[in-house]
Design an enzyme around this catalytic site. Structure first.
Site, mmCIF file in Angstrom:
data_model
loop_
_atom_site.group_PDB
_atom_site.id
_atom_site.type_symbol
_atom_site.label_atom_id
_atom_site.label_comp_id
_atom_site.label_asym_id
_atom_site.label_seq_id
_atom_site.Cartn_x
_atom_site.Cartn_y
_atom_site.Cartn_z
ATOM 1 N N PHE A 14 -11.928 1.899 1.187
ATOM 2 C CA PHE A 14 -10.949 1.553 0.157
ATOM 3 C C PHE A 14 -11.605 1.197 -1.177
ATOM 4 C CE2 PHE A 14 -8.073 1.031 3.734
ATOM 5 C CZ PHE A 14 -6.816 1.285 3.201
ATOM 6 N N GLU A 59 -13.162 -2.423 7.772
ATOM 7 C CA GLU A 59 -11.696 -2.442 7.722
ATOM 8 C C GLU A 59 -11.085 -2.717 9.099
ATOM 9 O OE1 GLU A 59 -9.725 -2.420 5.226
ATOM 10 O OE2 GLU A 59 -11.133 -1.966 3.610
ATOM 11 N N TRP A 60 -11.231 -3.910 9.568
ATOM 12 C CA TRP A 60 -10.616 -4.378 10.799
ATOM 13 C C TRP A 60 -10.779 -3.351 11.927
ATOM 14 C CZ3 TRP A 60 -9.432 -9.398 10.989
ATOM 15 C CH2 TRP A 60 -9.269 -10.060 9.762
ATOM 16 N N TRP A 80 -7.390 -3.324 -3.951
ATOM 17 C CA TRP A 80 -8.170 -3.377 -2.715
ATOM 18 C C TRP A 80 -8.858 -2.029 -2.556
ATOM 19 C CZ3 TRP A 80 -9.566 -7.296 0.249
ATOM 20 C CH2 TRP A 80 -10.236 -6.990 1.438
ATOM 21 N N GLU A 134 -2.939 -7.294 -2.745
ATOM 22 C CA GLU A 134 -3.682 -6.134 -2.253
ATOM 23 C C GLU A 134 -2.909 -4.869 -2.584
ATOM 24 O OE1 GLU A 134 -4.913 -6.029 1.836
ATOM 25 O OE2 GLU A 134 -5.530 -8.141 1.840
ATOM 26 N N TYR A 147 0.800 -1.217 0.000
ATOM 27 C CA TYR A 147 0.000 0.000 0.000
ATOM 28 C C TYR A 147 0.836 1.271 0.000
ATOM 29 C CZ TYR A 147 -4.071 -2.853 1.228
ATOM 30 O OH TYR A 147 -5.083 -3.783 1.229
#
Length: 221
Positions: A180, A171-172, A164, A117, A46
């Site tokens: 995202f 998101e966790w 992603w 991702e 990312y």
């Protein structure tokens, strides 16, 4: 270097010296069984950050970076490594993608790589107009895909890329506070609507929009 046991049968000497008893030890037979057992390498990528030597400042050895005796920082001499995103500590640094793909290929015997991702975050409390007209995400995807293309042209053994993510989701630890997706999701009604990035990505995949056409957006944003 955490992949070293899978390909070489053990961790590198530097890791053994720094982490000693924190790493498992392998018998000769285990080392033999471990080597060259991966069909491909999946990379979640990312952002890129600077690694600051812990000699000049103390490290938290309980973190990934601290284990390597470095401190992860996003700035050097007061200048950010790239454009910030909604995720704290995540920056838009597309050239990092080419570097990581080429490094993995070179270190691990040209094993096929998949980018499993890669994506750009927005804060959910942005206006609907900003969420839908996600110029930052288009610029991000354009930059990273351009650098992936460069890596492939230079011989990288890259077999696939997954953005992603298709849709905004949970998101966790950040829950629904960041997004995202290239499709906007109304979490109350579950209605899904393509953002600017979703339309751009569709056109890119179908060949009707070359990857470098996002440069205009980057220049104007």
């Amino acid at each position: 270097r955490f992949l070293d046991p899978i390909f070489f049968g053990d961790y590198p000497r530097e890791m053994r010296e720094m982490l000693s008893s924190n790493l498992p030890k392998f018998t000769s037979e285990e080392k033999r069984l471990l080597q060259n057992k991966a069909d491909f390498i999946g990379v979640n990528h990312y952002t890129a950050i600077y690694a600051k030597d812990c000699i000049s400042s103390p490290c938290d050895i309980k973190t990934y970076e601290g284990n390597a005796m470095v401190q992860a920082v996003g700035e050097r001499d007061g200048v950010a490594i790239g454009r910030p995103t909604a995720f704290h500590g995540y920056y838009d640094v597309p050239e990092g993608m080419e570097l990581i793909v080429r490094y993995v290929n070179q270190r691990y015997k040209n094993t096929p790589v998949y980018i499993t991702e890669n994506g750009y975050s927005q804060l959910s409390d942005n206006s609907m107009e900003d969420l839908m007209n996600d110029v930052g995400r288009v610029n991000y995807l354009q930059g990273y895909l351009t650098c992936i293309s460069s890596a492939v042209r230079k011989g990288a053994n890259l077999h696939g890329y997954f953005v992603w993510s298709l849709m905004d989701n949970f998101e966790w630890g950040f829950g629904f506070t960041v997004r995202f997706g290239i499709y906007h999701v109304d979490f109350e009604t579950q209605e899904r609507t393509p953002k600017m990035s979703g339309k751009w990505y569709r056109d890119f995949l179908t060949g009707s929009r070359p990857v470098d056409q996002a440069q205009t957006l980057r220049a104007d944003s």
